[in-house]
Design a protein around this motif. Structure first.
Motif, PDB file in Angstrom:
ATOM      1  N   PRO A 231       5.545  32.952 -41.645  1.00 44.58           N
ATOM      2  CA  PRO A 231       5.345  34.132 -41.266  1.00 44.58           C
ATOM      3  C   PRO A 231       4.441  34.527 -40.181  1.00 44.58           C
ATOM      4  O   PRO A 231       4.672  35.222 -39.293  1.00 44.58           O
ATOM      5  CB  PRO A 231       4.774  34.972 -42.351  1.00 44.58           C
ATOM      6  N   LEU A 232       3.359  33.815 -39.966  1.00 48.53           N
ATOM      7  CA  LEU A 232       2.327  34.113 -39.145  1.00 48.53           C
ATOM      8  C   LEU A 232       2.890  33.614 -37.752  1.00 48.53           C
ATOM      9  O   LEU A 232       2.830  34.153 -36.669  1.00 48.53           O
ATOM     10  CB  LEU A 232       0.891  33.182 -39.120  1.00 48.53           C
ATOM     11  N   TRP A 233       3.608  32.380 -37.436  1.00 47.28           N
ATOM     12  CA  TRP A 233       4.114  32.127 -36.423  1.00 47.28           C
ATOM     13  C   TRP A 233       5.265  32.786 -35.961  1.00 47.28           C
ATOM     14  O   TRP A 233       5.392  33.156 -34.599  1.00 47.28           O
ATOM     15  CB  TRP A 233       4.651  30.512 -36.571  1.00 47.28           C
ATOM     16  N   ALA A 234       6.167  33.125 -36.944  1.00 41.67           N
ATOM     17  CA  ALA A 234       7.073  34.044 -36.552  1.00 41.67           C
ATOM     18  C   ALA A 234       6.364  35.498 -35.978  1.00 41.67           C
ATOM     19  O   ALA A 234       7.146  36.083 -35.062  1.00 41.67           O
ATOM     20  CB  ALA A 234       7.939  34.632 -37.785  1.00 41.67           C
ATOM     21  N   TYR A 235       5.251  35.963 -36.558  1.00 41.13           N
ATOM     22  CA  TYR A 235       4.663  37.094 -36.112  1.00 41.13           C
ATOM     23  C   TYR A 235       4.297  36.884 -34.687  1.00 41.13           C
ATOM     24  O   TYR A 235       4.341  37.672 -33.872  1.00 41.13           O
ATOM     25  CB  TYR A 235       3.490  37.574 -37.319  1.00 41.13           C
ATOM     26  N   LEU A 236       3.635  35.636 -34.300  1.00 40.37           N
ATOM     27  CA  LEU A 236       2.984  35.533 -33.076  1.00 40.37           C
ATOM     28  C   LEU A 236       4.155  35.343 -32.013  1.00 40.37           C
ATOM     29  O   LEU A 236       3.564  35.483 -30.843  1.00 40.37           O
ATOM     30  CB  LEU A 236       2.102  34.299 -33.129  1.00 40.37           C
ATOM     31  N   ASP A 237       5.303  34.533 -32.506  1.00 42.64           N
ATOM     32  CA  ASP A 237       6.413  34.402 -31.570  1.00 42.64           C
ATOM     33  C   ASP A 237       6.619  35.981 -30.858  1.00 42.64           C
ATOM     34  O   ASP A 237       6.746  35.835 -29.528  1.00 42.64           O
ATOM     35  CB  ASP A 237       7.270  33.835 -32.022  1.00 42.64           C
ATOM     36  N   LYS A 238       6.674  37.048 -31.546  1.00 44.83           N
ATOM     37  CA  LYS A 238       7.009  38.452 -31.029  1.00 44.83           C
ATOM     38  C   LYS A 238       5.806  38.879 -30.413  1.00 44.83           C
ATOM     39  O   LYS A 238       5.887  39.490 -29.418  1.00 44.83           O
ATOM     40  CB  LYS A 238       7.510  39.105 -32.174  1.00 44.83           C
ATOM     41  N   LEU A 239       4.470  38.777 -30.934  1.00 47.51           N
ATOM     42  CA  LEU A 239       3.514  39.476 -30.326  1.00 47.51           C
ATOM     43  C   LEU A 239       3.298  38.809 -29.024  1.00 47.51           C
ATOM     44  O   LEU A 239       2.774  39.614 -28.012  1.00 47.51           O
ATOM     45  CB  LEU A 239       2.105  39.339 -31.322  1.00 47.51           C
ATOM     46  N   ASN A 240       3.068  37.428 -28.854  1.00 49.37           N
ATOM     47  CA  ASN A 240       2.643  36.877 -27.591  1.00 49.37           C
ATOM     48  C   ASN A 240       3.561  37.192 -26.509  1.00 49.37           C
ATOM     49  O   ASN A 240       2.989  37.337 -25.414  1.00 49.37           O
ATOM     50  CB  ASN A 240       2.555  35.368 -27.665  1.00 49.37           C
ATOM     51  N   LYS A 241       4.833  37.769 -26.769  1.00 48.11           N
ATOM     52  CA  LYS A 241       5.752  38.083 -25.550  1.00 48.11           C
ATOM     53  C   LYS A 241       5.521  39.317 -25.104  1.00 48.11           C
ATOM     54  O   LYS A 241       5.873  39.287 -23.840  1.00 48.11           O
ATOM     55  CB  LYS A 241       7.263  37.857 -26.144  1.00 48.11           C
ATOM     56  N   VAL A 242       4.736  40.361 -25.946  1.00 50.53           N
ATOM     57  CA  VAL A 242       4.504  41.441 -25.237  1.00 50.53           C
ATOM     58  C   VAL A 242       2.881  41.703 -25.276  1.00 50.53           C
ATOM     59  O   VAL A 242       2.580  42.722 -25.108  1.00 50.53           O
ATOM     60  CB  VAL A 242       5.286  42.461 -26.229  1.00 50.53           C
ATOM     61  N   ALA A 243       2.184  40.635 -25.403  1.00 48.20           N
ATOM     62  CA  ALA A 243       0.726  40.849 -25.366  1.00 48.20           C
ATOM     63  C   ALA A 243       0.261  40.805 -23.838  1.00 48.20           C
ATOM     64  O   ALA A 243       1.078  40.690 -22.711  1.00 48.20           O
ATOM     65  CB  ALA A 243       0.261  39.544 -25.992  1.00 48.20           C
ATOM     66  N   TRP A 244      -0.966  41.121 -23.638  1.00 51.88           N
ATOM     67  CA  TRP A 244      -1.741  40.965 -22.360  1.00 51.88           C
ATOM     68  C   TRP A 244      -1.247  39.751 -21.732  1.00 51.88           C
ATOM     69  O   TRP A 244      -1.613  38.610 -22.334  1.00 51.88           O
ATOM     70  CB  TRP A 244      -3.205  41.184 -22.612  1.00 51.88           C
ATOM     71  N   ARG A 245      -1.154  39.749 -20.336  1.00 49.20           N
ATOM     72  CA  ARG A 245      -0.578  38.645 -19.415  1.00 49.20           C
ATOM     73  C   ARG A 245       0.626  37.873 -20.235  1.00 49.20           C
ATOM     74  O   ARG A 245       0.445  36.554 -20.106  1.00 49.20           O
ATOM     75  CB  ARG A 245      -2.055  37.782 -19.193  1.00 49.20           C
ATOM     76  N   HIS A 246       1.291  38.606 -20.855  1.00 51.03           N
ATOM     77  CA  HIS A 246       2.547  38.162 -21.620  1.00 51.03           C
ATOM     78  C   HIS A 246       2.154  36.830 -22.413  1.00 51.03           C
ATOM     79  O   HIS A 246       3.033  35.897 -22.866  1.00 51.03           O
ATOM     80  CB  HIS A 246       3.685  37.526 -20.384  1.00 51.03           C
TER      81      HIS A 246
END
Length: 399
Positions: A231-246
């Motif tokens: 569940p952590l990696w699924a979450y970060l896959d989504k978060l990193n795409k829209v995070a600061w500096r992509h």
């Protein structure tokens, strides 16, 4: 009559033990006099460095022990240095006398027999002021038994910071943080692991998101790592795409996040220092509209420690430093928000009435949460989870 004899015998034994302990400590003070203690400590925060300088001044005046800080960017560098000295057969006259550490670094030193001790439970101020039952993290450091091999120095808890002038309702859980990031691309980020706050962000997310929370308190090799962390990696896959500096570039630490918050590049920063916002406002690095908050279901918290390497050339001096750091004077000054704001490890009930009043009078700062407002402290996962989490994160997201 028999009861009286037993009571007298016990009383006499306790008195002998107390006198013996006092004599031992006097011997330690004599041996420490004139020693120089090389203290390896993370040097990434000016206010913490200032506090160490303040401590050094008082330790020199009171005990004639010279405390010299060796500033680290990563505590593991000091651990590796002691390990290298052991491999080279340098079992005395080591280059490090005291290390600020906890978690994985403590476990690595303990497992490799790199620590001097046990010593902490025999320090006068430990015996007088520390309640081992007050918090599990005092005797179990990220799941590893302390066994007197390190002395508690302070307590920390993850807090988040936001500017009330630009954000009215900050996200108060990991799912809410992702939803906010998706609605406001580029406005959320976190430090890059293996920086400790970046790893803590992963642990916070993992604790909230995984249905297998019990597995986190056990050594990682006893769990199905991929299943627990999916569940952590699924979450970060989504978060990193829209995070600061992509999600291609990440802040290096909390200090950079605070600068980004001040520059209005991001909307939420985080820290392991509950007084970080108040200190930065005081120093003019954040607007006075910034406030701290924690997640609704709690945030990760722990105790951090001072340890003495097995080959220290100044073990007596290092013990004197650790004992001073446990004094009400030092703990009170450290807890002052404009100094550091680090939570005291002393038991309030063990303090004198006069010291209790002094602690009660410590100002919190305009952006520092009270103990009640800090809410629930989530436990650190077992320290063996750190490396696999770092490695998996790098494999997936490091550029």
């Amino acid at each position: 009559m028999l009861k009286s004899l037993i009571a007298a015998s016990i009383s006499g034994a306790l008195l002998f033990t107390s006198i013996h302990a006092q004599a031992d400590w006097q011997d330690t003070l004599k041996e420490a006099k004139g020693q120089t203690v090389y203290f390896n400590a993370w040097g990434g925060a000016d206010n913490i460095n200032d506090y160490i300088r303040w401590s050094a001044k008082h330790i020199k005046e009171q005990y004639d022990v010279t405390l010299k800080q060796v500033k680290l960017t990563d505590t593991s560098d000091a651990v590796n240095r002691v390990l290298a000295e052991k491999a080279a057969g340098r079992n005395t006259d080591g280059s490090i006398d005291l290390i600020w550490l906890n978690g994985e670094n403590f476990r690595a030193m303990k497992d490799n027999n790199l620590l001097y001790g046990p010593f902490s439970t025999e320090l006068p101020n430990y015996k007088k002021y520390v309640n081992e039952h007050a918090r599990q993290s005092i005797t179990r450091d990220f799941g590893t038994p302390v066994d007197g091999m390190e002395s508690p120095w302070g307590m920390a808890q993850v807090i988040f910071m936001y500017d009330t002038a630009t954000l009215k309702n900050p996200p108060k859980s990991m799912p809410e943080l992702l939803a906010y990031a998706e609605q406001h691309p580029g406005r959320i980020t976190y430090p890059a692991p293996p920086q400790f706050l970046g790893v803590t962000f992963l642990k916070q997310a993992l604790y909230e998101l995984t249905p297998y929370k019990q597995a986190l308190s056990q050594p990682v090799d006893k769990a199905d790592f991929q299943r627990v962390t999916a569940p952590l990696w699924a979450y970060l896959d989504k978060l990193n795409k829209v995070a600061w500096r992509h999600g291609v570039i990440f802040p290096t630490d909390s200090s950079q996040m605070i600068r980004l918050l001040d520059d209005q590049e991001i909307d939420v920063a985080l820290s392991f220092d509950i007084s970080a916002a108040s200190v930065q406002i005081q120093q003019g690095n954040l607007p006075d509209t910034v406030r701290s908050y924690v997640f609704t279901k709690g945030t990760i918290g722990n105790t951090h420690f001072l340890a003495i390497p097995y080959n220290s050339s100044a073990t007596a001096g290092a013990e004197v430093v650790a004992n001073f750091m446990l004094s009400p004077e030092a703990q009170m000054h450290k807890q002052t928000p404009t100094v550091w704001g680090d939570l005291s490890v002393l038991s309030y009930d063990k303090l004198s009435p006069a010291d209790q009043k002094k602690f009660d009078a410590i100002p919190r700062g305009i952006a520092t949460l009270s103990i009640a407002e800090l809410g629930k402290t989530l436990p650190e996962p077992h320290s063996s989870w750190v490396k696999p989490l770092e490695q998996e994160w790098r494999k997936r997201y490091a550029q």
